[in-house]
Design a protein around this motif. Structure first.
Motif, PDB file in Angstrom:
ATOM      1  N   SER A  36      -2.121   8.602  -6.760  1.00 46.81           N
ATOM      2  CA  SER A  36      -3.149   7.644  -6.380  1.00 46.81           C
ATOM      3  C   SER A  36      -2.536   6.248  -6.355  1.00 46.81           C
ATOM      4  CB  SER A  36      -4.313   7.689  -7.371  1.00 46.81           C
ATOM      5  OG  SER A  36      -3.868   7.302  -8.664  1.00 46.81           O
ATOM      6  N   PHE A  37      -3.147   5.359  -5.561  1.00 51.29           N
ATOM      7  CA  PHE A  37      -2.602   4.000  -5.485  1.00 51.29           C
ATOM      8  C   PHE A  37      -3.657   3.054  -4.932  1.00 51.29           C
ATOM      9  CE2 PHE A  37      -1.863   5.921  -1.401  1.00 51.29           C
ATOM     10  CZ  PHE A  37      -1.972   4.893  -0.463  1.00 51.29           C
ATOM     11  N   LEU A  38      -3.396   1.774  -5.127  1.00 47.19           N
ATOM     12  CA  LEU A  38      -4.294   0.732  -4.646  1.00 47.19           C
ATOM     13  C   LEU A  38      -4.005   0.438  -3.176  1.00 47.19           C
ATOM     14  CD1 LEU A  38      -6.360  -1.599  -5.239  1.00 47.19           C
ATOM     15  CD2 LEU A  38      -4.364  -3.041  -5.689  1.00 47.19           C
ATOM     16  N   TRP A  39      -5.054   0.380  -2.362  1.00 46.09           N
ATOM     17  CA  TRP A  39      -4.911   0.026  -0.954  1.00 46.09           C
ATOM     18  C   TRP A  39      -5.586  -1.321  -0.726  1.00 46.09           C
ATOM     19  CZ3 TRP A  39      -2.354   2.556   3.017  1.00 46.09           C
ATOM     20  CH2 TRP A  39      -2.520   2.012   4.290  1.00 46.09           C
ATOM     21  N   GLU A  40      -4.785  -2.325  -0.435  1.00 46.54           N
ATOM     22  CA  GLU A  40      -5.305  -3.658  -0.162  1.00 46.54           C
ATOM     23  C   GLU A  40      -5.513  -3.797   1.339  1.00 46.54           C
ATOM     24  OE1 GLU A  40      -3.477  -6.317  -3.760  1.00 46.54           O
ATOM     25  OE2 GLU A  40      -2.276  -6.126  -1.951  1.00 46.54           O
ATOM     26  N   THR A  41      -6.697  -4.251   1.721  1.00 47.60           N
ATOM     27  CA  THR A  41      -7.033  -4.268   3.146  1.00 47.60           C
ATOM     28  C   THR A  41      -8.065  -5.335   3.432  1.00 47.60           C
ATOM     29  OG1 THR A  41      -8.008  -2.977   4.944  1.00 47.60           O
ATOM     30  CG2 THR A  41      -8.721  -2.450   2.714  1.00 47.60           C
ATOM     31  N   THR A  42      -8.079  -5.812   4.660  1.00 47.66           N
ATOM     32  CA  THR A  42      -9.052  -6.820   5.053  1.00 47.66           C
ATOM     33  C   THR A  42     -10.394  -6.205   5.436  1.00 47.66           C
ATOM     34  OG1 THR A  42      -8.097  -6.735   7.281  1.00 47.66           O
ATOM     35  CG2 THR A  42      -7.366  -8.513   5.841  1.00 47.66           C
ATOM     36  N   ILE A  43     -10.452  -4.887   5.583  1.00 45.39           N
ATOM     37  CA  ILE A  43     -11.743  -4.267   5.913  1.00 45.39           C
ATOM     38  C   ILE A  43     -12.602  -4.103   4.664  1.00 45.39           C
ATOM     39  CG2 ILE A  43     -11.061  -1.836   5.653  1.00 45.39           C
ATOM     40  CD1 ILE A  43     -12.773  -1.211   8.100  1.00 45.39           C
TER      41      ILE A  43
ATOM     42  N   ASN B 113       0.840  -1.202   0.000  1.00 41.31           N
ATOM     43  CA  ASN B 113       0.000   0.000   0.000  1.00 41.31           C
ATOM     44  C   ASN B 113       0.874   1.251   0.000  1.00 41.31           C
ATOM     45  OD1 ASN B 113      -2.272  -1.679   0.206  1.00 41.31           O
ATOM     46  ND2 ASN B 113      -2.135  -1.719   2.429  1.00 41.31           N
ATOM     47  N   THR B 114       1.250   1.697  -1.176  1.00 43.20           N
ATOM     48  CA  THR B 114       2.099   2.876  -1.263  1.00 43.20           C
ATOM     49  C   THR B 114       1.951   3.518  -2.633  1.00 43.20           C
ATOM     50  OG1 THR B 114       4.366   3.686  -1.020  1.00 43.20           O
ATOM     51  CG2 THR B 114       4.093   1.558  -2.061  1.00 43.20           C
ATOM     52  N   PRO B 115       1.980   4.839  -2.691  1.00 37.47           N
ATOM     53  CA  PRO B 115       1.965   5.488  -4.015  1.00 37.47           C
ATOM     54  C   PRO B 115       3.287   5.254  -4.725  1.00 37.47           C
ATOM     55  CG  PRO B 115       2.302   7.107  -2.283  1.00 37.47           C
ATOM     56  CD  PRO B 115       1.999   5.811  -1.593  1.00 37.47           C
ATOM     57  N   LYS B 116       3.251   5.241  -6.041  1.00 37.32           N
ATOM     58  CA  LYS B 116       4.495   5.046  -6.780  1.00 37.32           C
ATOM     59  C   LYS B 116       5.403   6.258  -6.658  1.00 37.32           C
ATOM     60  CE  LYS B 116       6.407   3.400 -11.136  1.00 37.32           C
ATOM     61  NZ  LYS B 116       6.122   2.893 -12.501  1.00 37.32           N
TER      62      LYS B 116
ATOM     63  N   PRO C 285      -7.234   8.191  -3.820  1.00 34.63           N
ATOM     64  CA  PRO C 285      -6.962   9.230  -4.826  1.00 34.63           C
ATOM     65  C   PRO C 285      -5.696  10.020  -4.523  1.00 34.63           C
ATOM     66  CG  PRO C 285      -9.244   9.314  -4.052  1.00 34.63           C
ATOM     67  CD  PRO C 285      -8.512   8.405  -3.129  1.00 34.63           C
ATOM     68  N   ALA C 286      -5.102  10.555  -5.577  1.00 29.78           N
ATOM     69  CA  ALA C 286      -3.955  11.447  -5.417  1.00 29.78           C
ATOM     70  C   ALA C 286      -4.398  12.709  -4.679  1.00 29.78           C
ATOM     71  CB  ALA C 286      -3.376  11.807  -6.777  1.00 29.78           C
ATOM     72  N   TYR C 287      -3.457  13.326  -3.977  1.00 25.53           N
ATOM     73  CA  TYR C 287      -3.782  14.574  -3.299  1.00 25.53           C
ATOM     74  C   TYR C 287      -2.519  15.400  -3.103  1.00 25.53           C
ATOM     75  CZ  TYR C 287      -1.845  12.745   1.110  1.00 25.53           C
ATOM     76  OH  TYR C 287      -0.997  12.248   2.083  1.00 25.53           O
ATOM     77  N   SER C 288      -2.713  16.671  -2.834  1.00 22.37           N
ATOM     78  CA  SER C 288      -1.611  17.562  -2.479  1.00 22.37           C
ATOM     79  C   SER C 288      -2.069  18.458  -1.344  1.00 22.37           C
ATOM     80  CB  SER C 288      -1.178  18.405  -3.681  1.00 22.37           C
ATOM     81  OG  SER C 288      -2.246  19.206  -4.143  1.00 22.37           O
ATOM     82  N   THR C 289      -1.124  18.874  -0.510  1.00 14.31           N
ATOM     83  CA  THR C 289      -1.442  19.748   0.613  1.00 14.31           C
ATOM     84  C   THR C 289      -0.397  20.853   0.706  1.00 14.31           C
ATOM     85  OG1 THR C 289      -0.137  18.496   2.226  1.00 14.31           O
ATOM     86  CG2 THR C 289      -2.419  17.829   1.914  1.00 14.31           C
ATOM     87  N   LEU C 290      -0.797  21.937   1.333  1.00 12.03           N
ATOM     88  CA  LEU C 290       0.096  23.057   1.581  1.00 12.03           C
ATOM     89  C   LEU C 290       0.019  23.416   3.055  1.00 12.03           C
ATOM     90  CD1 LEU C 290       1.993  25.268   0.380  1.00 12.03           C
ATOM     91  CD2 LEU C 290      -0.050  26.713   0.173  1.00 12.03           C
TER      92      LEU C 290
END
Length: 1007
Positions: free
Chosen positions: A930-937, A899-902, A951-956
């Motif tokens: 953006s990236f795939l999150w694999e989870t048991t939930i 579970n990590t963005p490229k 989804p991809a995001y940016s913050t300031l």
């Protein structure tokens, strides 16, 4: 007698000599000032190298130190933000006038984490990042822990304002068991969870001296579980950081998805430390945070049932709706439930026996003929035309109806330090934390009144330490939110015996009557039998949605509504009843509360031979540890023995490292470690590294190391029923308990294929041939082989560059497998028994840890650059990338949790002191893909179809500081996510909004 007298005389002479040596003291005293401003500097450390002796300057910059160390010896004078200076002492000296230069050059930090010995960060044999007091003070993030995500390669998973997980180099998680977090040498994990609950029970920011992060494997020196990274939190010594300090931080949090969009935020801290005669010192810390949490309000449909998906499914459109942050929406298949065993007159769970009705019911308006007689079809054909092959889920509850989002965190810590002599220091330390938070695993867990206490006794010298500590976890009033939602529904109307039978029976009878009526109307109008059957089928198709909604409305009549006394009564009963509850009664008494009181006991030592072996020849260290987990969850989390007790787990290990510098340009390091856990075979972890230094400031490094991860206490012994699956450990005892031999389990992929084949009209006997029994690939400790190359360089004392590339090869990678077992054994010679695998009421889904059937590989790289501009302005940036290698060879139903963005980027621009005005600022911009999150939930279908995308995001983020020397204080005004765009860092977790704050920090020894 003469011999005795002679020996007495010799002994007396030796004692006299020792006494003379003891009292041969050297006194040094003087003053320390700032070279540029000539200001007196308080809190500057004066330490005797190679000893634990030392002191600090007072508020007027003065110091005095008396030592028994024989001359000549060296003292080191150091302070935050200043270049360290060393002086050789040959005798008494009381007129020291020391001036310190501000440290503006980059890459001058000293780290200890990489090799367990002090070394320049430039010459570290592996990647290492450090955040010191100045970096902590200048971060625009609300806390230092939040600021970790500005470090290159770091991913953060925010599950609550008070709980964040640090992930590096992929395989991220909400509770990361692959990154070890040490607070003053103590493993900060909650023993029953095996991961750190963020900084909920860590070190107060006022007491934090530095943070060091080692991305990548560190098992060779730090043992199990440091397979992806190591995070060291180091607190301030009361000998070196004395006096009173306090901080008050207030602000507001804003997010449009919250019940109340804008709410206040409070964070207060206090620290006091005092030393007496450089022999005894103590410190106490108190910090308290209170706020209204970020909220998880993702109501998209992750069921992937009945042809719907995350974009199209809603409770109104999909009867099998499974909202991401909706709990209690258990499901069952209406077709397989009503079909029963396929014989007329029977039905599952006491439902309407629809096959019997179809076969035997006489219709008076048709001359008492039955539907098969009227249509020329078999009962099964009519059944197929009336009953949809659909999942039906119960109406659940939103998370904000089950969770109190008022969060708090209280941290208390204290330490007593006593210098037995100038070579030995004894430390007794207590760290305790309690609070409220929300954690995401296979469920969303509300952690209320959680307590974690750590108690340590340590004896250390300049070249060794011996420490023992225990970590005590108490779960408080914690409960599983998904289980709570399910339990409230069961308390009102049990699923198996009431809600589903009423829903299915209502629909079946309505569909039967509607079909019969439409058929008779068509036949009465003179249509042929075939045309009449087609017309009746068309009518069923047009009304099916209405009939299903009507059935739900009847089944939901009297449903417990949040805010009513009945709902609260059920809420209280289920949330306080221990897991799993009692299912032998009707209605089932579901329990959602944890009773975890698991403890960890740990002892370790390290010894550096630098006083016996010349470090210039070779520097050798050895160390070892023993650890025991004492599981105690009252049967709510872990497997119980026959006598009701739970298991304990013991492990031990040891290591040796040798380091040699050749010609002052090549540093070679080799280490090897041995570890043994009682449930698994022994592990050997070597590490080899070389650092080539060119022109003193350019360092090229290469390393190979093997890391490993002993399966966690939960991976070994968990036995927990969640709304999505029963989580079980990977040890053989579970296959025995759940009778995998007598009642075989089937792979999730094959059960999916079986269900899909039936939906496509494949006859049942042929469809059952798709089922495959689960073959466990094994369950051994996970190992990784890491190859890494890197470069650290300082160019013209202004540009600091750090870059690395790594390649990981995992052996026995631990992932997850989900398998399906019927309530009764499936007999493929009687295909109808396989239908129970398709319905939630007649099957059990197990989620268990297993080793990957293939070898996993991942790789990545990162580069950072920091540049010192004129006028003390600084600009920096970093970019990192992590990715799986040969991903197409990984089986589709094997969950890697990669579970990590490229790609991730960070940019910063700031100045700690603009033109000597005591004003400073810092701006940080952060972006990730953006990236795939694999989870048991997540629903297994959503995970399998790779739809759980973050989804991809940016913050300031930005902050402005003003130092107020007159009142020894710093005021900071800052904000995070100033752009205001809500973002999410992992699946099912809350949306994060903006925060604006102002803080005032007072420090008695502030310069």
């Amino acid at each position: 007698m003469r011999k005795i007298s002679t020996y007495s005389s010799l002994l007396t002479a030796m004692l006299c000599l020792l006494s003379l040596a003891t009292f041969a003291q050297t006194r040094i005293a003087g003053k320390v000032t700032d070279e540029a401003k000539r200001d007196e500097l308080a809190g500057i450390s004066i330490a005797v190298k190679g000893k634990v002796a030392g002191t600090i300057t007072d508020t007027k910059g003065r110091f005095s130190l008396t030592t028994n160390t024989p001359t000549p010896f060296t003292i080191a004078v150091s302070g935050v933000g200043f270049q360290t200076q060393e002086f050789t002492i040959t005798g008494n000296r009381t007129d020291f006038d020391i001036t310190l230069k501000e440290q503006v050059m980059l890459g001058q930090e000293v780290v200890v984490s990489a090799s367990r010995v002090e070394e320049s960060v430039l010459q570290s044999p592996v990647s290492v990042e450090k955040m010191d007091i100045r970096a902590i003070q200048s971060t625009p993030s609300a806390t230092f822990y939040d600021a970790l995500q500005n470090i290159k390669g770091v991913d953060m998973s925010t599950q609550s304002l008070t709980f964040r997980s640090v992930n590096v180099r992929g395989f991220g998680a909400n509770g990361n068991t692959r990154v070890v977090q040490l607070a003053d040498g103590m493993d900060n994990q909650a023993p029953g969870l095996n991961f750190s609950v963020g900084n909920l029970a860590g070190i107060s920011e006022l007491d934090l001296e530095s943070v060091e992060l080692l991305p990548g494997a560190a098992s060779a020196l730090y043992g199990p579980n440091a397979i992806n990274g190591l995070l060291l939190l180091n607190s301030k010594s009361p000998f070196l950081y004395q006096g009173l300090s306090a901080q008050a931080k207030v602000g507001v949090m804003n997010a449009s998805n919250r019940t109340t969009a804008t709410t206040p935020y409070y964070d207060m801290a206090f620290r006091y430390a005092k030393a007496f005669n450089n022999k005894f010192a103590f410190k106490v810390n108190v910090s308290y945070l209170k706020a209204n949490d970020w909220q998880a309000t993702d109501y998209r449909d992750q069921s992937f049932a009945n042809g719907f998906n995350l974009q199209t499914g809603t409770r109104q459109t999909n009867q099998g709706y499974d909202g991401i942050n909706v709990y209690g929406d258990a499901s069952a298949n209406i077709y397989t439930s009503l079909f029963g065993n396929g014989q007329p007159g029977t039905g599952a769970n006491g439902t309407s026996q629809i096959l019997g009705l179809i076969a035997t019911t006489q219709i008076p308006q048709a001359g008492n003929r039955t539907l098969p007689q009227l249509t020329g079809q078999t009962p099964q054909q009519i059944f197929n035309s009336l009953i949809p092959n659909q999942l039906i889920s119960r109406t659940g509850y939103n998370e904000n109806e089950l969770v109190d989002y008022n969060v708090n965190n209280l941290k208390l810590s204290g330490a007593l330090h006593y210098r037995l002599n100038e070579n030995l220091e004894l430390i007794g330390q207590v760290n305790a934390g309690t609070g409220t938070t929300v954690y995401t695993g296979a469920d969303r867990y509300y952690i209320k009144g959680f307590y974690l206490g750590q108690y340590k006794l340590e004896l250390k010298g300049s070249n060794f330490f011996v420490r023992a500590y225990t970590t005590q976890e108490r779960s408080g009033d914690a409960y599983a939110t998904g289980t709570l939602g399910q339990g409230i529904n069961e308390a009102w109307k049990p699923s198996a015996s009431a809600w589903f039978p009423q829903f299915f029976g209502t629909y079946a009878q309505t569909a039967f009557q509607g079909y019969a009526g439409a058929l008779l109307t068509a036949l009465g109008s003179g249509q042929s039998q075939a045309a009449a059957v087609a017309a009746a089928q068309s009518f069923v198709n047009s009304q099916q949605g209405v009939w299903l909604s009507t059935a739900r409305g009847l089944a939901d009549q009297g449903r417990l509504v949040p805010g009513t006394p009945g709902f609260q009564q059920a809420f209280d009963a289920v949330s306080t009843r221990p897991l799993p509850g009692n299912f032998a009664v009707n209605p089932p008494q579901v329990g959602a509360r944890f009773l975890d009181k698991t403890n960890l006991y740990h002892a370790e030592f390290m010894y550096n031979f630098n006083k016996l072996i010349d470090p210039k020849l070779v520097e050798v260290i050895v160390g070892g540890n023993f650890r025991q987990y004492a599981l105690n969850s009252g049967g709510t989390l872990f497997l119980q023995k026959e006598d009701g007790s739970e298991y304990s787990i013991s492990e031990y290990g040891g290591y040796v490292q040798a380091q040699k510098t050749v010609a002052d340009i090549l540093k070679l390091t080799g280490s090897i470690r041995y570890d043994k856990n009682q449930n698994f075979k022994a592990q050997i972890s070597p590490r080899l590294s070389a650092v080539l230094t060119l022109d003193k400031t350019h360092n090229i490094r290469a390393s190979f190391q093997r890391g490993f991860r002993i399966p966690t206490t939960q991976s070994q012994y968990i036995d927990l029923n969640t709304p999505s699956a029963r989580l079980i450990g990977g040890l053989p005892v579970f296959a025995q308990k759940y009778n995998f031999a007598g009642n075989p389990v089937y792979t999730l992929a094959s059960v999916r294929a079986f269900g899909a084949a039936l939906q496509q009209g494949t006859p049942l006997p042929q469809a059952t041939q798709l089922l495959q029994q689960f073959q466990n690939p094994g369950y051994d400790p996970e190992r990784v082989e890491t190859y890494e190359v890197g470069y650290k360089g300082l160019i013209k004392n202004r540009l600091f560059i750090d870059a690395y590339y790594y390649y990981n090869r995992f052996l026995n990678f631990e992932g997850g497998s989900q398998v399906i077992q019927g309530i009764n054994p499936v007999n493929l010679s009687n295909p109808v028994t396989a239908l129970q695998l398709l319905s939630g009421t007649t099957r059990t889904v197990y989620s268990l840890p297993t080793n990957a059937p293939v070898q996993l590989r991942n790789a990545g790289w990162a580069i950072s650059a920091d540049y010192q501009l004129p006028g003390n302005f600084a600009i920096g940036g970093n970019v990192s990338s992590n990715y799986l290698v040969q991903q197409d060879k990984i089986p589709a139903d094997f969950v890697t949790f990669f579970n990590t963005p490229k790609y991730r980027y960070n940019l910063s621009f700031g100045n700690r002191n603009i033109r000597g005005s005591n004003f400073g600022f810092n701006i940080v911009w952060r972006y990730q893909d953006s990236f795939l999150w694999e989870t048991t939930i997540a629903n297994t279908e959503a995970t399998n179809r790779k739809q759980t995308i973050i989804p991809a995001y940016s913050t300031l983020d930005a902050q402005v500081t003003k130092k107020l020397p007159g009142i020894k204080s710093i005021i900071k005004v800052g904000g995070t996510n100033l752009l205001g765009n809500l973002y999410q860092q992992s699946w099912a977790n809350p949306l994060i909004g903006s925060m604006y704050y102002v803080s005032l920090t007072f420090d008695e020894l502030l310069n």
